[in-house]
Motif scaffolding. Sequence first.
Motif, mmCIF file in Angstrom:
data_model
loop_
_atom_site.group_PDB
_atom_site.id
_atom_site.type_symbol
_atom_site.label_atom_id
_atom_site.label_comp_id
_atom_site.label_asym_id
_atom_site.label_seq_id
_atom_site.Cartn_x
_atom_site.Cartn_y
_atom_site.Cartn_z
ATOM 1 N N SER A 190 23.436 -22.703 38.442
ATOM 2 C CA SER A 190 23.199 -23.398 39.709
ATOM 3 C C SER A 190 23.735 -22.603 40.887
ATOM 4 O O SER A 190 23.154 -22.605 41.979
ATOM 5 C CB SER A 190 23.857 -24.783 39.677
ATOM 6 N N LEU A 192 23.895 -19.359 40.989
ATOM 7 C CA LEU A 192 23.157 -18.099 41.104
ATOM 8 C C LEU A 192 21.715 -18.275 41.588
ATOM 9 O O LEU A 192 21.169 -17.381 42.241
ATOM 10 C CB LEU A 192 23.132 -17.388 39.749
ATOM 11 N N ALA A 194 18.362 -19.722 43.547
ATOM 12 C CA ALA A 194 17.892 -20.351 44.787
ATOM 13 C C ALA A 194 17.138 -21.629 44.433
ATOM 14 O O ALA A 194 16.607 -21.781 43.325
ATOM 15 C CB ALA A 194 16.980 -19.388 45.548
ATOM 16 N N ARG A 195 17.065 -22.548 45.371
ATOM 17 C CA ARG A 195 16.375 -23.816 45.109
ATOM 18 C C ARG A 195 14.905 -23.594 44.761
ATOM 19 O O ARG A 195 14.332 -24.322 43.964
ATOM 20 C CB ARG A 195 16.465 -24.715 46.346
ATOM 21 N N SER A 268 22.413 -13.279 48.123
ATOM 22 C CA SER A 268 23.188 -13.450 46.888
ATOM 23 C C SER A 268 22.662 -14.549 45.977
ATOM 24 O O SER A 268 23.372 -15.015 45.074
ATOM 25 C CB SER A 268 24.673 -13.706 47.206
ATOM 26 N N LYS A 269 21.426 -14.981 46.184
ATOM 27 C CA LYS A 269 20.783 -15.973 45.321
ATOM 28 C C LYS A 269 19.532 -15.366 44.696
ATOM 29 O O LYS A 269 18.794 -14.605 45.346
ATOM 30 C CB LYS A 269 20.386 -17.215 46.114
#
Length: 287
Positions: A190, A192, A194-195, A268-269
């Motif tokens: 979660s 790491l 992205a949505r 960073s995602k």
Amino acid sequence: MRLSDQRTADFTSERERLVRLSYRMLGSVSEAEDVVQDAWLRWAGTEDEIGAPAAYLTRIVTRLCLDRMKSARARRETYVGPWLPEPLVETADAYETIADDVTVTLMVALERLSPLERAAFLLHEVFDVALTEVAVVLDREPAAVRQLASRARKNVQTARQRYSVGAAEAERIARAFFAASRDGDVAALSALLARDVEIHSDGGGKVLAFRNVVRGVERALRLFVSAHRKALTPPTFLRTAIIDGLSGYVSLDPSGALQTTALGIRESKIFAIYIVKNPDKLTHIRV
């Protein structure tokens, strides 16, 4: 220097660029090598003196690729599951010195283009060939080539965007993602992902892979947790790598089959995951 020796020297100096161009056109490392070999045979067999070897070889390679793309597009239409290009794997230290800005994200987007649009875009936008020369290569009027390049640019401009992430950070994220997905660690995943993360998994009908693109972090989490629970043995991490311009890694899945994983990273995602499992696309990968 004899003409044959000069021909060899000219071709050798251009070979790496020609292989990259062929690969960007076809999405296949093996076919790119075949095209460049065919180009060499034509080049070596030409008796006339060539004043601009680079332009001449570019013309040969592009036209050979366009011929192959007709059958390649037909194969894509019957391909099982999401299609991804054969992974072009480079060492992790190449992250900030790659030869062009084409990533697997862009390679997938290029599939939306017609063969001529793809050729015009790659030659002009990626390999810096003047539009007047592109027109000669494609045997089209310059005005028509400008339109091809413009349409292509608009179609893939979002996919071409590169996000600023340092080599050390990219490698850290790749290693952290492998560990989190191996362990089914929901909290780590979660943090790491992205949505709007997307997972593209190419098995080509040869091995088990997701049959459709997986979109959204909730679905991704469920899939990773489910895969962890079902695995009899954990996957094996082999090494980090640069895969089509993106940070990633080479590994063995729980069955021991080779795969590559490339990660699109922004802020960073991880926003995109590209997993190639089709064994036909991995024969050139060093274990």
